[in-house]
Design a protein around this motif. Structure first.
Motif, PDB file in Angstrom:
ATOM      1  N   PRO A  44       0.936  -1.288  -0.117  1.00 36.26           N
ATOM      2  CA  PRO A  44      -0.085  -0.072  -0.127  1.00 36.26           C
ATOM      3  C   PRO A  44       1.001   1.003  -0.293  1.00 36.26           C
ATOM      4  CG  PRO A  44      -0.706  -1.323   1.243  1.00 36.26           C
ATOM      5  CD  PRO A  44       0.560  -1.856   1.388  1.00 36.26           C
ATOM      6  N   GLY A  45       0.232   2.094  -0.832  1.00 34.62           N
ATOM      7  CA  GLY A  45       1.029   3.477  -0.950  1.00 34.62           C
ATOM      8  C   GLY A  45       2.270   3.695  -1.487  1.00 34.62           C
ATOM      9  N   MET A  46       1.926   2.720  -2.361  1.00 31.70           N
ATOM     10  CA  MET A  46       3.515   2.188  -3.184  1.00 31.70           C
ATOM     11  C   MET A  46       3.371   2.259  -4.601  1.00 31.70           C
ATOM     12  SD  MET A  46       6.235   1.952  -0.864  1.00 31.70           S
ATOM     13  CE  MET A  46       7.873   1.438  -1.534  1.00 31.70           C
ATOM     14  N   GLN A  47       4.345   2.766  -5.664  1.00 29.39           N
ATOM     15  CA  GLN A  47       4.380   3.003  -6.755  1.00 29.39           C
ATOM     16  C   GLN A  47       4.865   1.565  -7.339  1.00 29.39           C
ATOM     17  OE1 GLN A  47       4.814   7.142  -7.984  1.00 29.39           O
ATOM     18  NE2 GLN A  47       2.727   7.255  -7.611  1.00 29.39           N
ATOM     19  N   LEU A  48       5.350   0.887  -8.628  1.00 28.60           N
ATOM     20  CA  LEU A  48       5.521   0.605  -9.181  1.00 28.60           C
ATOM     21  C   LEU A  48       6.399   0.705 -10.650  1.00 28.60           C
ATOM     22  CD1 LEU A  48       3.794  -3.039  -9.713  1.00 28.60           C
ATOM     23  CD2 LEU A  48       5.689  -2.641  -8.752  1.00 28.60           C
ATOM     24  N   ALA A  49       7.832   0.924  -9.983  1.00 28.23           N
ATOM     25  CA  ALA A  49       8.677   1.057 -11.089  1.00 28.23           C
ATOM     26  C   ALA A  49       9.336   0.356 -12.334  1.00 28.23           C
ATOM     27  CB  ALA A  49      10.480   2.010 -10.286  1.00 28.23           C
TER      28      ALA A  49
END
Length: 358
Positions: A44-49
């Motif tokens: 949660p709260g993370m973006q994929l790079a």
């Protein structure tokens, strides 16, 4: 050995089974190699790079490179992209074309690949294999807190320009292996071996990238040459820069070695004239996979702390300016007239990165 036996023997490993809130791969990979798709569960709260890089024999690496080193580099160049984004590695896929299923080559390649993957908690979760000219394509996935990714577009006038580690040694090794060094240069064996290690075993600066979140205003990894990659930041940010060449030239680790062993290097070695070749390797050589980043002067203490905590040396090499364009100066602050072109795959008459002359 068939395709599926090859995958099972060399590239299938159990998915780590640990707590979902642990860093890295742990708990994020729900399903790995073996199905049509891998399944990942971002926190949660993370973006994929996400980033992909392709390595082609004769273009990016020599046909006779040690497979263990090639396995390392294939993943390292992708992890370097995550580092430049300030992202923590999660997983990767591997698309592999091979002329034949050479078991010794595959074993060495897998050792180098997984040694680096394990060091960064990054799991292989899928990919493809086929027969053909040797070609490696990795797509790496990482995660970064939403809104905290390092981008190329954040540099502002007045920011300092930094680079990590050393530059130019990989290009020096490549020039030596391709027979493109000046005729009177005789590289000591230890210098060439160290430079070649920089070419074939680059160090992705993941820890530094993580430490620079909230500190750096922009970042990129140096793959095609310092000045060329800096140009990407300048265009994305709508700014210019002034770079001190007297600071950048000594960044080639071989410089001090070569200057101090003139008898071995070549009796005609002239630091002023031949030093220009080293400057060219430093500014435009490529294959360094160091981080180039900018930060406000108020962040100098924080930059030093990031370098210390990640055990990665950084050097301040210039400043960002409002006027567009790139200016080079010498130790006296005078303009440097020479121009340096970084590597471009599709530039007219471009030399390949790793093609040996016949």
């Amino acid at each position: 050995m068939g395709e599926f036996e090859l995958i099972a023997r060399y590239f299938t490993r159990p998915v780590p089974a640990t707590a979902p809130d642990a860093p890295g791969t742990a708990g994020r990979v729900v399903l790995g190699v073996g199905d049509d798709c891998a399944l990942l569960a971002p926190a949660p709260g993370m973006q994929l790079a996400v980033s992909s890089d392709m390595l082609v024999e004769g273009r990016h690496f020599f046909a006779d490179v040690a497979p263990e080193r090639l396995g390392h580099k294939a993943l390292a160049v992708n992890l370097s992209d995550l580092a430049a984004c300030g992202a923590r590695p999660l997983a990767f896929t591997l698309a592999l074309a091979l002329p034949e299923a050479d078991e010794d080559w595959l074993a060495g390649f897998a050792r180098g690949l997984f040694a680096l993957a394990d060091a960064h908690g990054c799991a292989l979760v899928g990919g493809d294999t086929t027969q053909g000219p040797r070609n490696l394509c990795i797509t790496v996935l990482g995660e970064v807190p939403a809104g905290q990714a390092l981008l190329r577009s954040g540099a502002r006038p007045g920011d300092d320009v930094y680079v990590s580690g050393t530059l130019g040694d990989a290009a020096l090794a490549l020039a030596a292996l391709q027979g493109r060094l000046p005729a009177h240069w005789r590289l000591p064996g230890a210098v060439l071996a160290a430079a070649r290690a920089r070419l074939e075993l680059p160090t992705p600066r993941v820890a530094l990238g993580l430490a620079l979140r909230g500190v750096a205003s922009s970042a990129i990894d140096v793959s095609d040459g310092l000045l060329g990659d800096l140009g990407h930041i300048l265009r994305a940010s709508g700014v210019g820069a002034c770079i001190d060449c007297s600071v950048t030239t000594p960044l080639i680790a071989a410089y001090a070695e070569l200057s101090s062993v003139r008898g071995q290097f070549g009796s005609e070695f002239d630091p002023a004239t031949d030093g220009e070749f080293l400057r060219r390797y430093t500014l435009a050589g490529g294959d360094d996979y160091e981080l180039l980043f900018t930060a406000a002067p108020a962040q100098r203490v924080a930059v030093a702390a990031a370098a210390l905590s990640s055990a990665t040396p950084v050097t301040r090499i210039g400043r960002i300016e409002a006027q567009p364009g790139l200016r080079l100066i010498d130790a006296q602050g005078q303009p440097v007239a020479a121009r340096y072109a970084s590597f471009d795959h599709f530039a007219p008459h471009a030399c390949t990165k790793a093609e040996k002359p016949e």
